[in-house]
Design a protein around this motif. Sequence first.
Motif, mmCIF file in Angstrom:
data_model
loop_
_atom_site.group_PDB
_atom_site.id
_atom_site.type_symbol
_atom_site.label_atom_id
_atom_site.label_comp_id
_atom_site.label_asym_id
_atom_site.label_seq_id
_atom_site.Cartn_x
_atom_site.Cartn_y
_atom_site.Cartn_z
ATOM 1 N N LEU A 92 0.829 -1.203 0.000
ATOM 2 C CA LEU A 92 0.000 0.000 0.000
ATOM 3 C C LEU A 92 0.865 1.255 0.000
ATOM 4 O O LEU A 92 0.538 2.248 -0.675
ATOM 5 C CB LEU A 92 -0.923 0.005 1.223
ATOM 6 C CG LEU A 92 -1.954 -1.131 1.290
ATOM 7 C CD1 LEU A 92 -2.739 -1.045 2.597
ATOM 8 C CD2 LEU A 92 -2.893 -1.106 0.095
ATOM 9 N N ASP A 93 1.975 1.213 0.725
ATOM 10 C CA ASP A 93 2.863 2.378 0.790
ATOM 11 C C ASP A 93 3.452 2.707 -0.581
ATOM 12 O O ASP A 93 3.516 3.877 -0.979
ATOM 13 C CB ASP A 93 4.000 2.134 1.791
ATOM 14 C CG ASP A 93 3.528 2.142 3.237
ATOM 15 O OD1 ASP A 93 2.415 2.643 3.487
ATOM 16 O OD2 ASP A 93 4.269 1.645 4.103
ATOM 17 N N ASP A 97 0.017 6.865 -5.167
ATOM 18 C CA ASP A 97 -1.110 7.661 -5.653
ATOM 19 C C ASP A 97 -2.420 6.924 -5.377
ATOM 20 O O ASP A 97 -2.825 6.047 -6.127
ATOM 21 C CB ASP A 97 -0.945 7.927 -7.151
ATOM 22 C CG ASP A 97 -1.891 9.001 -7.659
ATOM 23 O OD1 ASP A 97 -3.028 9.074 -7.163
ATOM 24 O OD2 ASP A 97 -1.487 9.772 -8.545
ATOM 25 N N ARG A 98 -3.090 7.304 -4.295
ATOM 26 C CA ARG A 98 -4.307 6.600 -3.902
ATOM 27 C C ARG A 98 -5.429 6.799 -4.920
ATOM 28 O O ARG A 98 -6.228 5.898 -5.145
ATOM 29 C CB ARG A 98 -4.751 7.053 -2.505
ATOM 30 C CG ARG A 98 -5.831 6.160 -1.917
ATOM 31 C CD ARG A 98 -5.821 6.127 -0.413
ATOM 32 N NE ARG A 98 -5.978 7.420 0.224
ATOM 33 C CZ ARG A 98 -6.575 7.599 1.417
ATOM 34 N NH1 ARG A 98 -7.072 6.552 2.055
ATOM 35 N NH2 ARG A 98 -6.642 8.779 1.961
ATOM 36 N N GLU A 99 -5.493 7.980 -5.550
ATOM 37 C CA GLU A 99 -6.532 8.225 -6.542
ATOM 38 C C GLU A 99 -6.334 7.347 -7.773
ATOM 39 O O GLU A 99 -7.303 6.861 -8.375
ATOM 40 C CB GLU A 99 -6.549 9.691 -6.959
ATOM 41 C CG GLU A 99 -7.726 10.071 -7.838
ATOM 42 C CD GLU A 99 -9.077 9.766 -7.203
ATOM 43 O OE1 GLU A 99 -10.024 9.450 -7.949
ATOM 44 O OE2 GLU A 99 -9.191 9.849 -5.959
ATOM 45 N N VAL A 101 -5.020 4.370 -7.704
ATOM 46 C CA VAL A 101 -5.475 3.043 -7.283
ATOM 47 C C VAL A 101 -6.994 2.979 -7.285
ATOM 48 O O VAL A 101 -7.596 1.988 -7.711
ATOM 49 C CB VAL A 101 -4.920 2.695 -5.888
ATOM 50 C CG1 VAL A 101 -5.471 1.356 -5.408
ATOM 51 C CG2 VAL A 101 -3.390 2.656 -5.902
ATOM 52 N N ARG A 102 -7.646 4.043 -6.809
ATOM 53 C CA ARG A 102 -9.103 4.092 -6.778
ATOM 54 C C ARG A 102 -9.673 3.976 -8.194
ATOM 55 O O ARG A 102 -10.604 3.205 -8.449
ATOM 56 C CB ARG A 102 -9.573 5.403 -6.135
ATOM 57 C CG ARG A 102 -11.073 5.453 -5.865
ATOM 58 C CD ARG A 102 -11.506 6.869 -5.468
ATOM 59 N NE ARG A 102 -10.625 7.463 -4.479
ATOM 60 C CZ ARG A 102 -10.683 7.222 -3.175
ATOM 61 N NH1 ARG A 102 -11.588 6.390 -2.704
ATOM 62 N NH2 ARG A 102 -9.840 7.825 -2.351
ATOM 63 N N VAL A 156 -7.340 -3.287 0.275
ATOM 64 C CA VAL A 156 -7.254 -2.153 -0.646
ATOM 65 C C VAL A 156 -8.544 -1.332 -0.608
ATOM 66 O O VAL A 156 -8.508 -0.096 -0.536
ATOM 67 C CB VAL A 156 -6.975 -2.633 -2.087
ATOM 68 C CG1 VAL A 156 -7.145 -1.483 -3.082
ATOM 69 C CG2 VAL A 156 -5.559 -3.188 -2.194
ATOM 70 N N TRP A 159 -8.618 0.583 2.630
ATOM 71 C CA TRP A 159 -7.595 1.638 2.599
ATOM 72 C C TRP A 159 -8.047 2.841 1.776
ATOM 73 O O TRP A 159 -7.773 3.989 2.135
ATOM 74 C CB TRP A 159 -6.309 1.033 2.041
ATOM 75 C CG TRP A 159 -5.206 1.992 1.744
ATOM 76 C CD1 TRP A 159 -4.439 2.677 2.643
ATOM 77 C CD2 TRP A 159 -4.701 2.352 0.447
ATOM 78 N NE1 TRP A 159 -3.488 3.437 1.990
ATOM 79 C CE2 TRP A 159 -3.637 3.252 0.638
ATOM 80 C CE3 TRP A 159 -5.044 1.980 -0.855
ATOM 81 C CZ2 TRP A 159 -2.904 3.798 -0.417
ATOM 82 C CZ3 TRP A 159 -4.322 2.516 -1.911
ATOM 83 C CH2 TRP A 159 -3.280 3.414 -1.694
ATOM 84 N N LEU A 160 -8.763 2.590 0.686
ATOM 85 C CA LEU A 160 -9.218 3.685 -0.169
ATOM 86 C C LEU A 160 -10.182 4.621 0.559
ATOM 87 O O LEU A 160 -10.285 5.802 0.207
ATOM 88 C CB LEU A 160 -9.885 3.126 -1.429
ATOM 89 C CG LEU A 160 -8.943 2.472 -2.446
ATOM 90 C CD1 LEU A 160 -9.737 1.826 -3.574
ATOM 91 C CD2 LEU A 160 -7.947 3.487 -2.998
ATOM 92 N N HIS A 167 -3.103 6.078 8.405
ATOM 93 C CA HIS A 167 -3.814 4.858 8.034
ATOM 94 C C HIS A 167 -3.789 3.797 9.146
ATOM 95 O O HIS A 167 -3.683 2.602 8.887
ATOM 96 C CB HIS A 167 -3.235 4.265 6.745
ATOM 97 C CG HIS A 167 -3.217 5.239 5.603
ATOM 98 N ND1 HIS A 167 -4.350 5.866 5.145
ATOM 99 C CD2 HIS A 167 -2.193 5.702 4.841
ATOM 100 C CE1 HIS A 167 -4.032 6.670 4.124
ATOM 101 N NE2 HIS A 167 -2.734 6.598 3.928
ATOM 102 N N THR A 170 -6.418 1.156 8.788
ATOM 103 C CA THR A 170 -6.079 0.107 7.817
ATOM 104 C C THR A 170 -5.162 -0.920 8.443
ATOM 105 O O THR A 170 -5.314 -2.134 8.209
ATOM 106 C CB THR A 170 -5.421 0.721 6.572
ATOM 107 O OG1 THR A 170 -6.348 1.603 5.928
ATOM 108 C CG2 THR A 170 -5.005 -0.360 5.584
#
Length: 231
Positions: A92-93, A97-99, A101-102, A156, A159-160, A167, A170
């Motif tokens: 996850l680290d 870029d979380r967006e 991944v989303r 995941v 986490w999103l 986090h 998470t």
Amino acid sequence: MTTQAPRTDALIDAILPHVAFDGWSETAFRAAAADLDMDMAEARALAPRGALDLAVAFHRRGDRRMVEALHAEPVADMRMRDRIARAIRLRLDVAGDREAVRRGSALFALPIHAAEGARLIWGTADAIWSALGDGSEDINWYTKRATLSGVYAATVLYWLGDDSLEHQATDAFIDRRIDNVMQVEKVKAQVNGNRMLKPFLAPLDRLGAMVRPPRRTPPADLPGSWTLPRG
């Protein structure tokens, strides 16, 4: 795990700012190529399916970076459950870029791309187990990866939506999911240790022992194979 062409990495980095607004789309793909002054013919050669191929490459790049980070960590003295939890946190680290991944999760949730998404999740689970030195040569090779795929996919999604400090929610979620898996493993051990059930389980054990993981390399006797001469 195979490395990736530098130009593909550059194209991934170029598309990420556009993914936040346009998703993993043709619009984002063309904008990324334009940002690099890259001819579309070259961009198509690197990613024939456009943004979809870059989304796949982005995920696999995260797997490689997770493996590199895991190898650099002192995990040898950890319990296996703690090693797995650490690997998931590292994955996850390095996603960063979380967006992206989303948007990728939404892309691979589409029926037309669901099989591709399942392969990527399985690949992540395989990368984790391989990095941790899993030597399973029977049906356990598959069950370990199937179980971890479920844990990782659920993590995941959690986490999103996690807005907790660093986090922490998470991290707690990962621990709970692994606890659930360990409870299942405990029940399996109790069943396997039950003498009354052994006559019924023996055929299943023999069948499971016959299952083999996929070959990592092609057989040496296939046409086109070449072996260095000795002496």
